[in-house]
Scaffold this active site. Sequence first.
Site, PDB file in Angstrom:
ATOM      1  N   ASP A 173       0.845  -1.194   0.000  1.00 21.43           N
ATOM      2  CA  ASP A 173       0.000   0.000   0.000  1.00 21.43           C
ATOM      3  C   ASP A 173       0.880   1.242   0.000  1.00 21.43           C
ATOM      4  OD1 ASP A 173      -1.885   2.112   0.924  1.00 21.43           O
ATOM      5  OD2 ASP A 173      -3.224   0.400   1.187  1.00 21.43           O
TER       6      ASP A 173
ATOM      7  N   ALA B 239      -0.406   4.007  -9.012  1.00 24.16           N
ATOM      8  CA  ALA B 239      -1.390   4.041  -7.927  1.00 24.16           C
ATOM      9  C   ALA B 239      -1.596   5.471  -7.442  1.00 24.16           C
ATOM     10  CB  ALA B 239      -0.928   3.161  -6.769  1.00 24.16           C
ATOM     11  N   ALA B 240      -2.838   5.795  -7.155  1.00 20.87           N
ATOM     12  CA  ALA B 240      -3.172   7.127  -6.628  1.00 20.87           C
ATOM     13  C   ALA B 240      -4.649   7.167  -6.280  1.00 20.87           C
ATOM     14  CB  ALA B 240      -2.904   8.209  -7.686  1.00 20.87           C
TER      15      ALA B 240
ATOM     16  N   SER C 102       0.367  14.416 -14.062  1.00 20.09           N
ATOM     17  CA  SER C 102      -0.922  14.689 -14.713  1.00 20.09           C
ATOM     18  C   SER C 102      -1.029  16.108 -15.261  1.00 20.09           C
ATOM     19  CB  SER C 102      -2.021  14.487 -13.661  1.00 20.09           C
ATOM     20  OG  SER C 102      -3.227  15.048 -14.091  1.00 20.09           O
TER      21      SER C 102
ATOM     22  N   GLU D 232      -3.519  17.742 -14.951  1.00 21.18           N
ATOM     23  CA  GLU D 232      -4.268  18.476 -13.922  1.00 21.18           C
ATOM     24  C   GLU D 232      -3.327  19.456 -13.189  1.00 21.18           C
ATOM     25  OE1 GLU D 232      -7.573  18.287 -13.406  1.00 21.18           O
ATOM     26  OE2 GLU D 232      -7.766  19.258 -11.457  1.00 21.18           O
TER      27      GLU D 232
ATOM     28  N   TYR E 235      -6.222  17.264  -5.572  1.00 14.68           N
ATOM     29  CA  TYR E 235      -5.559  16.227  -6.384  1.00 14.68           C
ATOM     30  C   TYR E 235      -4.421  16.851  -7.200  1.00 14.68           C
ATOM     31  CZ  TYR E 235      -4.849  13.146 -10.421  1.00 14.68           C
ATOM     32  OH  TYR E 235      -4.292  12.368 -11.417  1.00 14.68           O
TER      33      TYR E 235
ATOM     34  N   ARG F 158     -12.269   2.722 -18.310  1.00 12.90           N
ATOM     35  CA  ARG F 158     -12.269   3.896 -17.459  1.00 12.90           C
ATOM     36  C   ARG F 158     -13.292   3.722 -16.332  1.00 12.90           C
ATOM     37  NH1 ARG F 158      -9.371   8.258 -15.634  1.00 12.90           N
ATOM     38  NH2 ARG F 158      -9.602  10.043 -16.988  1.00 12.90           N
TER      39      ARG F 158
HETATM   40  P1  NAP Z   1      -7.414   4.442 -11.602  1.00 12.58           P
HETATM   41  O1  NAP Z   1      -8.150   3.627 -12.609  1.00 12.58           O
HETATM   42  O2  NAP Z   1      -8.189   5.234 -10.611  1.00 12.58           O
HETATM   43  O3  NAP Z   1      -6.441   3.434 -10.806  1.00 12.58           O
HETATM   44  C1  NAP Z   1      -5.806   3.825  -9.622  1.00 12.58           C
HETATM   45  C2  NAP Z   1      -5.078   2.625  -9.043  1.00 12.58           C
HETATM   46  O4  NAP Z   1      -4.422   3.032  -7.826  1.00 12.58           O
HETATM   47  C3  NAP Z   1      -5.999   1.446  -8.650  1.00 12.58           C
HETATM   48  O5  NAP Z   1      -5.364   0.238  -9.011  1.00 12.58           O
HETATM   49  C4  NAP Z   1      -6.076   1.573  -7.126  1.00 12.58           C
HETATM   50  O6  NAP Z   1      -6.309   0.353  -6.479  1.00 12.58           O
HETATM   51  C5  NAP Z   1      -4.657   2.042  -6.833  1.00 12.58           C
HETATM   52  N1  NAP Z   1      -4.511   2.639  -5.494  1.00 12.58           N
HETATM   53  C6  NAP Z   1      -5.198   3.679  -4.969  1.00 12.58           C
HETATM   54  N2  NAP Z   1      -4.777   3.954  -3.724  1.00 12.58           N
HETATM   55  C7  NAP Z   1      -3.798   3.056  -3.448  1.00 12.58           C
HETATM   56  C8  NAP Z   1      -2.972   2.810  -2.319  1.00 12.58           C
HETATM   57  N3  NAP Z   1      -3.078   3.551  -1.200  1.00 12.58           N
HETATM   58  N4  NAP Z   1      -2.055   1.825  -2.390  1.00 12.58           N
HETATM   59  C9  NAP Z   1      -1.940   1.058  -3.493  1.00 12.58           C
HETATM   60  N5  NAP Z   1      -2.712   1.230  -4.598  1.00 12.58           N
HETATM   61  C10 NAP Z   1      -3.624   2.208  -4.564  1.00 12.58           C
HETATM   62  O7  NAP Z   1      -6.403   5.452 -12.319  1.00 12.58           O
HETATM   63  P2  NAP Z   1      -5.863   5.465 -13.839  1.00 12.58           P
HETATM   64  O8  NAP Z   1      -6.791   6.249 -14.674  1.00 12.58           O
HETATM   65  O9  NAP Z   1      -5.458   4.095 -14.227  1.00 12.58           O
HETATM   66  O10 NAP Z   1      -4.571   6.378 -13.670  1.00 12.58           O
HETATM   67  C11 NAP Z   1      -3.307   5.817 -13.325  1.00 12.58           C
HETATM   68  C12 NAP Z   1      -2.423   6.916 -12.742  1.00 12.58           C
HETATM   69  O11 NAP Z   1      -2.231   7.940 -13.705  1.00 12.58           O
HETATM   70  C13 NAP Z   1      -2.984   7.612 -11.518  1.00 12.58           C
HETATM   71  O12 NAP Z   1      -1.886   7.950 -10.692  1.00 12.58           O
HETATM   72  C14 NAP Z   1      -3.612   8.876 -12.068  1.00 12.58           C
HETATM   73  O13 NAP Z   1      -3.669   9.874 -11.073  1.00 12.58           O
HETATM   74  C15 NAP Z   1      -2.647   9.195 -13.178  1.00 12.58           C
HETATM   75  N6  NAP Z   1      -3.177   9.929 -14.319  1.00 12.58           N
HETATM   76  C16 NAP Z   1      -4.276   9.452 -14.976  1.00 12.58           C
HETATM   77  C17 NAP Z   1      -4.729  10.113 -16.096  1.00 12.58           C
HETATM   78  C18 NAP Z   1      -5.932   9.616 -16.845  1.00 12.58           C
HETATM   79  O14 NAP Z   1      -6.459  10.384 -17.654  1.00 12.58           O
HETATM   80  N7  NAP Z   1      -6.338   8.375 -16.660  1.00 12.58           N
HETATM   81  C19 NAP Z   1      -4.056  11.267 -16.555  1.00 12.58           C
HETATM   82  C20 NAP Z   1      -2.923  11.683 -15.876  1.00 12.58           C
HETATM   83  C21 NAP Z   1      -2.475  11.003 -14.772  1.00 12.58           C
HETATM   84  P3  NAP Z   1      -7.815  -0.182  -6.173  1.00 12.58           P
HETATM   85  O15 NAP Z   1      -8.253  -0.871  -7.419  1.00 12.58           O
HETATM   86  O16 NAP Z   1      -7.606  -1.078  -5.016  1.00 12.58           O
HETATM   87  O17 NAP Z   1      -8.664   1.034  -5.862  1.00 12.58           O
HETATM   88  O1  G4F Z   2     -13.520  12.991 -16.268  1.00 10.39           O
HETATM   89  P1  G4F Z   2     -13.126  13.929 -15.191  1.00 10.39           P
HETATM   90  O2  G4F Z   2     -13.560  13.602 -13.811  1.00 10.39           O
HETATM   91  O3  G4F Z   2     -11.544  14.051 -15.307  1.00 10.39           O
HETATM   92  P2  G4F Z   2     -10.502  15.147 -14.796  1.00 10.39           P
HETATM   93  O4  G4F Z   2     -11.038  15.935 -13.675  1.00 10.39           O
HETATM   94  O5  G4F Z   2     -10.028  15.902 -15.994  1.00 10.39           O
HETATM   95  O6  G4F Z   2      -9.330  14.227 -14.222  1.00 10.39           O
HETATM   96  C1  G4F Z   2      -8.840  13.123 -14.971  1.00 10.39           C
HETATM   97  O7  G4F Z   2      -7.805  13.556 -15.812  1.00 10.39           O
HETATM   98  C2  G4F Z   2      -6.633  14.052 -15.135  1.00 10.39           C
HETATM   99  C3  G4F Z   2      -5.644  14.493 -16.215  1.00 10.39           C
HETATM  100  O8  G4F Z   2      -5.881  15.832 -16.551  1.00 10.39           O
HETATM  101  C4  G4F Z   2      -6.080  12.927 -14.284  1.00 10.39           C
HETATM  102  F1  G4F Z   2      -4.930  13.339 -13.675  1.00 10.39           F
HETATM  103  C5  G4F Z   2      -7.108  12.522 -13.251  1.00 10.39           C
HETATM  104  O9  G4F Z   2      -6.598  11.434 -12.482  1.00 10.39           O
HETATM  105  C6  G4F Z   2      -8.366  12.055 -13.983  1.00 10.39           C
HETATM  106  O10 G4F Z   2      -8.050  10.877 -14.679  1.00 10.39           O
HETATM  107  O11 G4F Z   2     -13.654  15.395 -15.540  1.00 10.39           O
HETATM  108  C7  G4F Z   2     -13.364  16.015 -16.770  1.00 10.39           C
HETATM  109  C8  G4F Z   2     -14.168  17.305 -16.892  1.00 10.39           C
HETATM  110  C9  G4F Z   2     -14.068  18.225 -15.669  1.00 10.39           C
HETATM  111  O12 G4F Z   2     -13.884  19.539 -16.125  1.00 10.39           O
HETATM  112  C10 G4F Z   2     -15.404  18.106 -14.988  1.00 10.39           C
HETATM  113  O13 G4F Z   2     -15.834  19.271 -14.281  1.00 10.39           O
HETATM  114  O14 G4F Z   2     -15.554  16.969 -17.007  1.00 10.39           O
HETATM  115  C11 G4F Z   2     -16.293  17.860 -16.192  1.00 10.39           C
HETATM  116  N1  G4F Z   2     -17.560  17.214 -15.859  1.00 10.39           N
HETATM  117  C12 G4F Z   2     -18.797  17.693 -16.213  1.00 10.39           C
HETATM  118  N2  G4F Z   2     -19.737  16.898 -15.728  1.00 10.39           N
HETATM  119  C13 G4F Z   2     -17.734  16.106 -15.132  1.00 10.39           C
HETATM  120  C14 G4F Z   2     -19.125  15.898 -15.042  1.00 10.39           C
HETATM  121  N3  G4F Z   2     -16.842  15.257 -14.568  1.00 10.39           N
HETATM  122  C15 G4F Z   2     -17.330  14.184 -13.906  1.00 10.39           C
HETATM  123  N4  G4F Z   2     -16.459  13.294 -13.364  1.00 10.39           N
HETATM  124  N5  G4F Z   2     -18.685  13.945 -13.776  1.00 10.39           N
HETATM  125  C16 G4F Z   2     -19.620  14.786 -14.321  1.00 10.39           C
HETATM  126  O15 G4F Z   2     -20.809  14.563 -14.195  1.00 10.39           O
END
Ligand code: NAP
Ligand code: G4F
Length: 321
Positions: free
Chosen positions: A58, A81-82, A125, A127, A149, A184
Amino acid sequence: MAKSRALITGITGQDGSYLAEFLLAQGYEVFGMIRRSSTVNFERITHIQDKISLVTGDLLDEVSMINVLKQTKPREVYNLAAQSFVQTSWSQPVFTGETTALGVTRLLDAIRTVDPEIRFYQASSSEMFGRVLEVPQNEATPFYPRSPYGVAKVYGHWITVNYRESHQMHAISGILFNHESPRRGLEFVTRKISNGVARIKLGLESTLALGNLEAQRDWGFAGDYVKAMWLMLQQDAAEDFVISTGETHSVREFCEVAFSVVGLNWQDHVVVDEAFIRPAEVDFLVGDSSKAQRLLGWKAEVEFPALVEMMVRHDLESLRN
Ligand code: NAP
Ligand code: G4F
Protein backbone atom coordinates in the site's frame (compact mmCIF):
# COMPACT_ATOMS: atom_id res chain seq x y z
CA MET A 1 18.12 -14.46 -21.68
CA ALA A 2 16.44 -13.56 -18.33
CA LYS A 3 13.19 -11.66 -18.67
CA SER A 4 13.12 -8.01 -17.63
CA ARG A 5 11.12 -7.54 -14.43
CA ALA A 6 8.65 -4.70 -13.91
CA LEU A 7 6.52 -3.77 -10.92
CA ILE A 8 3.29 -1.83 -11.49
CA THR A 9 1.50 -0.10 -8.62
CA GLY A 10 -2.16 0.51 -9.45
CA ILE A 11 -2.34 -2.60 -11.65
CA THR A 12 -6.08 -2.98 -10.95
CA GLY A 13 -6.73 0.48 -12.43
CA GLN A 14 -7.38 1.49 -16.05
CA ASP A 15 -3.75 2.24 -16.96
CA GLY A 16 -2.30 -0.57 -14.87
CA SER A 17 -4.26 -3.15 -16.83
CA TYR A 18 -3.20 -1.79 -20.23
CA LEU A 19 0.42 -1.38 -19.13
CA ALA A 20 0.54 -4.96 -17.81
CA GLU A 21 -0.74 -6.23 -21.18
CA PHE A 22 1.80 -4.11 -23.02
CA LEU A 23 4.77 -5.24 -20.89
CA LEU A 24 3.75 -8.91 -21.18
CA ALA A 25 3.76 -8.47 -24.97
CA GLN A 26 7.29 -7.04 -24.68
CA GLY A 27 8.39 -10.23 -22.88
CA TYR A 28 8.50 -8.79 -19.34
CA GLU A 29 7.87 -10.63 -16.12
CA VAL A 30 5.13 -8.47 -14.64
CA PHE A 31 4.44 -7.96 -10.92
CA GLY A 32 1.47 -5.95 -9.73
CA MET A 33 1.09 -4.34 -6.33
CA ILE A 34 -2.44 -4.59 -4.97
CA ARG A 35 -3.83 -3.29 -1.71
CA ARG A 36 -5.78 -5.42 0.69
CA SER A 37 -9.55 -5.18 0.27
CA SER A 38 -12.49 -7.18 1.59
CA THR A 39 -13.62 -8.15 -1.90
CA VAL A 40 -11.57 -8.70 -5.06
CA ASN A 41 -11.59 -6.01 -7.72
CA PHE A 42 -9.64 -7.67 -10.51
CA GLU A 43 -12.17 -7.04 -13.34
CA ARG A 44 -9.61 -5.24 -15.48
CA ILE A 45 -6.90 -7.91 -15.09
CA THR A 46 -8.86 -11.17 -14.92
CA HIS A 47 -7.93 -11.98 -18.52
CA ILE A 48 -4.18 -11.82 -17.74
CA GLN A 49 -4.17 -12.95 -14.13
CA ASP A 50 -2.43 -16.25 -14.90
CA LYS A 51 0.44 -14.36 -16.60
CA ILE A 52 1.21 -11.83 -13.85
CA SER A 53 2.16 -12.07 -10.16
CA LEU A 54 0.28 -10.02 -7.59
CA VAL A 55 1.87 -8.86 -4.34
CA THR A 56 0.23 -6.97 -1.50
CA GLY A 57 1.37 -3.47 -0.54
CA ASP A 58 0.00 0.00 0.00
CA LEU A 59 1.25 3.49 -0.86
CA LEU A 60 0.35 4.48 2.70
CA ASP A 61 2.83 1.96 4.16
CA GLU A 62 6.53 2.22 3.29
CA VAL A 63 7.40 -1.06 5.03
CA SER A 64 5.03 -2.92 2.72
CA MET A 65 6.67 -1.36 -0.33
CA ILE A 66 10.18 -2.22 0.88
CA ASN A 67 9.03 -5.82 1.22
CA VAL A 68 7.38 -5.80 -2.21
CA LEU A 69 10.59 -4.50 -3.81
CA LYS A 70 12.74 -7.09 -2.00
CA GLN A 71 10.36 -9.85 -3.03
CA THR A 72 9.94 -8.89 -6.70
CA LYS A 73 13.40 -7.41 -7.51
CA PRO A 74 12.16 -5.27 -10.42
CA ARG A 75 14.34 -3.40 -12.90
CA GLU A 76 11.52 -0.92 -13.58
CA VAL A 77 8.78 0.44 -11.29
CA TYR A 78 5.72 2.19 -12.72
CA ASN A 79 3.90 4.16 -10.02
CA LEU A 80 0.34 4.37 -11.31
CA ALA A 81 -1.39 4.04 -7.93
CA ALA A 82 -3.17 7.13 -6.63
CA GLN A 83 -6.45 8.53 -5.37
CA SER A 84 -7.09 9.62 -8.94
CA PHE A 85 -10.60 11.11 -8.94
CA VAL A 86 -10.42 14.91 -8.86
CA GLN A 87 -13.90 15.46 -7.37
CA THR A 88 -13.15 13.18 -4.40
CA SER A 89 -10.01 15.17 -3.62
CA TRP A 90 -12.17 18.01 -2.22
CA SER A 91 -14.03 15.72 0.18
CA GLN A 92 -10.88 13.71 1.08
CA PRO A 93 -8.01 16.20 0.74
CA VAL A 94 -5.80 14.69 3.45
CA PHE A 95 -6.21 11.13 2.17
CA THR A 96 -5.50 12.37 -1.36
CA GLY A 97 -2.31 14.05 -0.13
CA GLU A 98 -1.21 10.96 1.80
CA THR A 99 -1.70 8.70 -1.22
CA THR A 100 -1.12 10.79 -4.31
CA ALA A 101 1.62 13.05 -2.88
CA LEU A 102 3.42 11.41 0.07
CA GLY A 103 2.88 7.93 -1.39
CA VAL A 104 5.36 8.89 -4.11
CA THR A 105 8.01 9.79 -1.52
CA ARG A 106 7.44 6.53 0.33
CA LEU A 107 7.91 4.53 -2.86
CA LEU A 108 10.94 6.53 -4.05
CA ASP A 109 12.55 6.16 -0.67
CA ALA A 110 11.82 2.45 -0.57
CA ILE A 111 13.56 2.16 -3.96
CA ARG A 112 16.52 4.23 -2.73
CA THR A 113 16.82 1.87 0.25
CA VAL A 114 16.40 -1.45 -1.56
CA ASP A 115 18.00 -0.82 -4.98
CA PRO A 116 18.64 2.73 -6.26
CA GLU A 117 19.42 1.35 -9.74
CA ILE A 118 15.71 0.61 -10.32
CA ARG A 119 14.19 2.86 -12.99
CA PHE A 120 11.11 4.73 -11.72
CA TYR A 121 8.11 6.12 -13.61
CA GLN A 122 5.76 8.58 -11.90
CA ALA A 123 2.23 9.10 -13.25
CA SER A 124 2.10 12.89 -13.33
CA SER A 125 -0.92 14.69 -14.71
CA SER A 126 -2.07 17.57 -16.90
CA GLU A 127 -4.27 18.48 -13.92
CA MET A 128 -1.06 20.12 -12.59
CA PHE A 129 -1.44 22.85 -15.27
CA GLY A 130 -4.87 23.73 -13.85
CA ARG A 131 -5.60 27.38 -14.64
CA VAL A 132 -3.30 27.22 -17.63
CA LEU A 133 -0.50 29.75 -17.92
CA GLU A 134 0.34 28.86 -21.52
CA VAL A 135 -1.40 27.29 -24.55
CA PRO A 136 -0.60 24.57 -25.48
CA GLN A 137 1.03 23.15 -22.32
CA ASN A 138 4.49 21.59 -22.61
CA GLU A 139 7.24 20.36 -20.27
CA ALA A 140 8.28 23.94 -19.43
CA THR A 141 4.79 25.32 -18.71
CA PRO A 142 4.48 26.40 -15.04
CA PHE A 143 1.95 24.58 -12.86
CA TYR A 144 -1.18 26.16 -11.33
CA PRO A 145 -3.18 23.29 -9.80
CA ARG A 146 -6.88 23.84 -9.06
CA SER A 147 -7.77 20.85 -6.85
CA PRO A 148 -6.26 19.02 -3.87
CA TYR A 149 -5.56 16.23 -6.38
CA GLY A 150 -3.67 18.63 -8.66
CA VAL A 151 -1.69 19.97 -5.72
CA ALA A 152 -0.81 16.42 -4.66
CA LYS A 153 0.34 15.57 -8.20
CA VAL A 154 2.58 18.67 -8.27
CA TYR A 155 4.21 17.39 -5.07
CA GLY A 156 4.61 13.89 -6.59
CA HIS A 157 6.15 15.45 -9.69
CA TRP A 158 8.70 17.56 -7.84
CA ILE A 159 9.71 14.85 -5.38
CA THR A 160 10.46 12.64 -8.39
CA VAL A 161 12.65 15.38 -9.87
CA ASN A 162 14.24 15.84 -6.45
CA TYR A 163 15.15 12.15 -6.00
CA ARG A 164 16.64 12.20 -9.49
CA GLU A 165 18.76 15.23 -8.68
CA SER A 166 19.60 14.38 -5.02
CA HIS A 167 20.23 10.65 -5.33
CA GLN A 168 21.08 10.31 -9.05
CA MET A 169 18.15 7.94 -9.48
CA HIS A 170 16.68 7.20 -12.91
CA ALA A 171 13.32 8.68 -11.87
CA ILE A 172 11.05 10.34 -14.41
CA SER A 173 7.58 11.82 -14.72
CA GLY A 174 5.17 11.39 -17.57
CA ILE A 175 2.83 14.38 -17.64
CA LEU A 176 -0.14 12.65 -19.22
CA PHE A 177 -3.24 14.42 -20.45
CA ASN A 178 -6.63 12.71 -19.97
CA HIS A 179 -6.74 9.24 -21.46
CA GLU A 180 -9.84 7.10 -21.59
CA SER A 181 -11.03 3.67 -22.63
CA PRO A 182 -13.84 1.18 -22.07
CA ARG A 183 -11.98 0.34 -18.83
CA ARG A 184 -12.27 3.90 -17.46
CA GLY A 185 -13.93 4.16 -14.03
CA LEU A 186 -17.67 4.95 -14.26
CA GLU A 187 -17.28 8.19 -12.25
CA PHE A 188 -15.10 9.93 -14.87
CA VAL A 189 -17.06 12.04 -17.33
CA THR A 190 -16.26 10.14 -20.55
CA ARG A 191 -17.29 6.74 -19.20
CA LYS A 192 -20.23 8.27 -17.36
CA ILE A 193 -21.42 9.58 -20.74
CA SER A 194 -20.72 6.41 -22.75
CA ASN A 195 -22.45 4.28 -20.11
CA GLY A 196 -25.33 6.78 -19.84
CA VAL A 197 -25.82 6.79 -23.61
CA ALA A 198 -25.93 2.99 -23.69
CA ARG A 199 -28.45 2.86 -20.81
CA ILE A 200 -30.67 5.48 -22.46
CA LYS A 201 -30.51 3.68 -25.83
CA LEU A 202 -31.58 0.44 -24.15
CA GLY A 203 -34.44 2.16 -22.30
CA LEU A 204 -32.88 1.71 -18.84
CA GLU A 205 -32.72 5.50 -18.18
CA SER A 206 -34.03 8.62 -19.87
CA THR A 207 -31.67 11.35 -18.63
CA LEU A 208 -27.98 11.86 -17.91
CA ALA A 209 -27.01 14.39 -15.21
CA LEU A 210 -23.69 16.16 -15.72
CA GLY A 211 -21.86 19.22 -14.37
CA ASN A 212 -19.85 21.74 -16.41
CA LEU A 213 -20.43 21.03 -20.10
CA GLU A 214 -18.00 23.72 -21.26
CA ALA A 215 -14.81 22.23 -19.73
CA GLN A 216 -12.35 21.26 -22.44
CA ARG A 217 -9.96 18.32 -22.32
CA ASP A 218 -7.26 16.79 -24.50
CA TRP A 219 -8.63 13.22 -24.54
CA GLY A 220 -6.60 10.28 -25.86
CA PHE A 221 -6.81 6.48 -25.68
CA ALA A 222 -5.22 4.81 -22.62
CA GLY A 223 -3.84 1.95 -24.73
CA ASP A 224 -1.69 4.43 -26.68
CA TYR A 225 -0.51 6.22 -23.53
CA VAL A 226 0.93 3.19 -21.69
CA LYS A 227 3.32 2.65 -24.59
CA ALA A 228 4.66 6.16 -23.97
CA MET A 229 5.28 5.29 -20.30
CA TRP A 230 7.47 2.37 -21.33
CA LEU A 231 9.31 4.35 -24.03
CA MET A 232 10.18 7.07 -21.49
CA LEU A 233 11.83 4.55 -19.16
CA GLN A 234 13.93 3.06 -21.99
CA GLN A 235 15.76 6.35 -22.67
CA ASP A 236 19.39 6.71 -21.51
CA ALA A 237 18.67 10.11 -20.00
CA ALA A 238 16.08 10.47 -17.23
CA GLU A 239 13.76 13.22 -18.50
CA ASP A 240 10.10 14.21 -18.17
CA PHE A 241 7.65 14.19 -21.08
CA VAL A 242 4.22 15.58 -21.91
CA ILE A 243 1.92 13.01 -23.53
CA SER A 244 -1.19 14.30 -25.31
CA THR A 245 -3.07 14.32 -28.61
CA GLY A 246 -2.77 18.08 -29.22
CA GLU A 247 -6.55 18.39 -29.75
CA THR A 248 -9.10 19.66 -27.28
CA HIS A 249 -12.87 19.03 -27.04
CA SER A 250 -15.57 20.11 -24.61
CA VAL A 251 -17.74 17.82 -22.48
CA ARG A 252 -20.63 19.09 -24.61
CA GLU A 253 -18.88 17.88 -27.80
CA PHE A 254 -18.22 14.51 -26.16
CA CYS A 255 -21.96 14.25 -25.49
CA GLU A 256 -22.86 15.25 -29.06
CA VAL A 257 -20.62 12.58 -30.59
CA ALA A 258 -21.53 9.88 -28.05
CA PHE A 259 -25.31 10.28 -28.46
CA SER A 260 -24.96 10.47 -32.25
CA VAL A 261 -23.25 7.04 -32.27
CA VAL A 262 -26.63 5.52 -31.32
CA GLY A 263 -28.75 7.95 -33.36
CA LEU A 264 -29.91 10.11 -30.42
CA ASN A 265 -29.78 13.87 -29.80
CA TRP A 266 -27.85 14.72 -26.61
CA GLN A 267 -30.05 17.78 -25.95
CA ASP A 268 -33.06 15.51 -25.41
CA HIS A 269 -31.36 13.70 -22.51
CA VAL A 270 -28.54 15.67 -20.82
CA VAL A 271 -29.46 17.74 -17.77
CA VAL A 272 -27.11 19.91 -15.72
CA ASP A 273 -26.94 19.08 -12.02
CA GLU A 274 -25.15 21.52 -9.70
CA ALA A 275 -23.94 18.55 -7.62
CA PHE A 276 -21.34 17.82 -10.32
CA ILE A 277 -19.99 21.38 -10.57
CA ARG A 278 -16.55 21.60 -8.92
CA PRO A 279 -15.45 24.19 -6.34
CA ALA A 280 -12.66 25.23 -8.75
CA GLU A 281 -12.50 24.10 -12.35
CA VAL A 282 -9.80 23.34 -14.89
CA ASP A 283 -11.50 24.98 -17.85
CA PHE A 284 -9.16 24.17 -20.68
CA LEU A 285 -6.33 21.73 -21.37
CA VAL A 286 -4.42 21.01 -24.57
CA GLY A 287 -0.98 19.46 -24.63
CA ASP A 288 2.08 19.86 -26.82
CA SER A 289 3.76 16.44 -27.00
CA SER A 290 6.28 17.36 -29.71
CA LYS A 291 9.19 16.40 -27.41
CA ALA A 292 7.77 12.87 -27.11
CA GLN A 293 7.28 12.70 -30.85
CA ARG A 294 10.87 13.85 -31.47
CA LEU A 295 12.73 11.79 -28.83
CA LEU A 296 10.46 8.76 -28.31
CA GLY A 297 8.89 8.52 -31.77
CA TRP A 298 5.52 8.46 -29.95
CA LYS A 299 2.23 9.90 -31.11
CA ALA A 300 -1.40 9.26 -30.26
CA GLU A 301 -2.99 6.80 -32.70
CA VAL A 302 -6.69 6.75 -31.73
CA GLU A 303 -8.55 9.94 -32.66
CA PHE A 304 -11.39 11.56 -30.72
CA PRO A 305 -14.44 10.28 -32.69
CA ALA A 306 -13.02 6.73 -32.74
CA LEU A 307 -12.37 6.85 -28.98
CA VAL A 308 -15.93 8.00 -28.22
CA GLU A 309 -17.40 5.35 -30.51
CA MET A 310 -15.22 2.60 -29.00
CA MET A 311 -16.48 3.48 -25.51
CA VAL A 312 -20.16 3.74 -26.44
CA ARG A 313 -20.16 0.50 -28.45
CA HIS A 314 -18.41 -1.34 -25.63
CA ASP A 315 -20.98 -0.16 -23.06
CA LEU A 316 -23.88 -1.05 -25.33
CA GLU A 317 -22.45 -4.50 -25.89
CA SER A 318 -21.77 -5.22 -22.24
CA LEU A 319 -25.22 -4.01 -21.12
CA ARG A 320 -26.86 -6.22 -23.73
CA ASN A 321 -25.05 -9.33 -22.42
P1 NAP B 1 -7.41 4.44 -11.60
O1 NAP B 1 -8.15 3.63 -12.61
O2 NAP B 1 -8.19 5.23 -10.61
O3 NAP B 1 -6.44 3.43 -10.81
C1 NAP B 1 -5.81 3.82 -9.62
C2 NAP B 1 -5.08 2.62 -9.04
O4 NAP B 1 -4.42 3.03 -7.83
C3 NAP B 1 -6.00 1.45 -8.65
O5 NAP B 1 -5.36 0.24 -9.01
C4 NAP B 1 -6.08 1.57 -7.13
O6 NAP B 1 -6.31 0.35 -6.48
C5 NAP B 1 -4.66 2.04 -6.83
N1 NAP B 1 -4.51 2.64 -5.49
C6 NAP B 1 -5.20 3.68 -4.97
N2 NAP B 1 -4.78 3.95 -3.72
C7 NAP B 1 -3.80 3.06 -3.45
C8 NAP B 1 -2.97 2.81 -2.32
N3 NAP B 1 -3.08 3.55 -1.20
N4 NAP B 1 -2.05 1.83 -2.39
C9 NAP B 1 -1.94 1.06 -3.49
N5 NAP B 1 -2.71 1.23 -4.60
C10 NAP B 1 -3.62 2.21 -4.56
O7 NAP B 1 -6.40 5.45 -12.32
P2 NAP B 1 -5.86 5.46 -13.84
O8 NAP B 1 -6.79 6.25 -14.67
O9 NAP B 1 -5.46 4.10 -14.23
O10 NAP B 1 -4.57 6.38 -13.67
C11 NAP B 1 -3.31 5.82 -13.33
C12 NAP B 1 -2.42 6.92 -12.74
O11 NAP B 1 -2.23 7.94 -13.70
C13 NAP B 1 -2.98 7.61 -11.52
O12 NAP B 1 -1.89 7.95 -10.69
C14 NAP B 1 -3.61 8.88 -12.07
O13 NAP B 1 -3.67 9.87 -11.07
C15 NAP B 1 -2.65 9.19 -13.18
N6 NAP B 1 -3.18 9.93 -14.32
C16 NAP B 1 -4.28 9.45 -14.98
C17 NAP B 1 -4.73 10.11 -16.10
C18 NAP B 1 -5.93 9.62 -16.85
O14 NAP B 1 -6.46 10.38 -17.65
N7 NAP B 1 -6.34 8.38 -16.66
C19 NAP B 1 -4.06 11.27 -16.56
C20 NAP B 1 -2.92 11.68 -15.88
C21 NAP B 1 -2.48 11.00 -14.77
P3 NAP B 1 -7.81 -0.18 -6.17
O15 NAP B 1 -8.25 -0.87 -7.42
O16 NAP B 1 -7.61 -1.08 -5.02
O17 NAP B 1 -8.66 1.03 -5.86
O1 G4F C 1 -13.52 12.99 -16.27
P1 G4F C 1 -13.13 13.93 -15.19
O2 G4F C 1 -13.56 13.60 -13.81
O3 G4F C 1 -11.54 14.05 -15.31
P2 G4F C 1 -10.50 15.15 -14.80
O4 G4F C 1 -11.04 15.94 -13.68
O5 G4F C 1 -10.03 15.90 -15.99
O6 G4F C 1 -9.33 14.23 -14.22
C1 G4F C 1 -8.84 13.12 -14.97
O7 G4F C 1 -7.81 13.56 -15.81
C2 G4F C 1 -6.63 14.05 -15.14
C3 G4F C 1 -5.64 14.49 -16.21
O8 G4F C 1 -5.88 15.83 -16.55
C4 G4F C 1 -6.08 12.93 -14.28
F1 G4F C 1 -4.93 13.34 -13.68
C5 G4F C 1 -7.11 12.52 -13.25
O9 G4F C 1 -6.60 11.43 -12.48
C6 G4F C 1 -8.37 12.06 -13.98
O10 G4F C 1 -8.05 10.88 -14.68
O11 G4F C 1 -13.65 15.39 -15.54
C7 G4F C 1 -13.36 16.01 -16.77
C8 G4F C 1 -14.17 17.30 -16.89
C9 G4F C 1 -14.07 18.22 -15.67
O12 G4F C 1 -13.88 19.54 -16.12
C10 G4F C 1 -15.40 18.11 -14.99
O13 G4F C 1 -15.83 19.27 -14.28
O14 G4F C 1 -15.55 16.97 -17.01
C11 G4F C 1 -16.29 17.86 -16.19
N1 G4F C 1 -17.56 17.21 -15.86
C12 G4F C 1 -18.80 17.69 -16.21
N2 G4F C 1 -19.74 16.90 -15.73
C13 G4F C 1 -17.73 16.11 -15.13
C14 G4F C 1 -19.13 15.90 -15.04
N3 G4F C 1 -16.84 15.26 -14.57
C15 G4F C 1 -17.33 14.18 -13.91
N4 G4F C 1 -16.46 13.29 -13.36
N5 G4F C 1 -18.68 13.95 -13.78
C16 G4F C 1 -19.62 14.79 -14.32
O15 G4F C 1 -20.81 14.56 -14.19
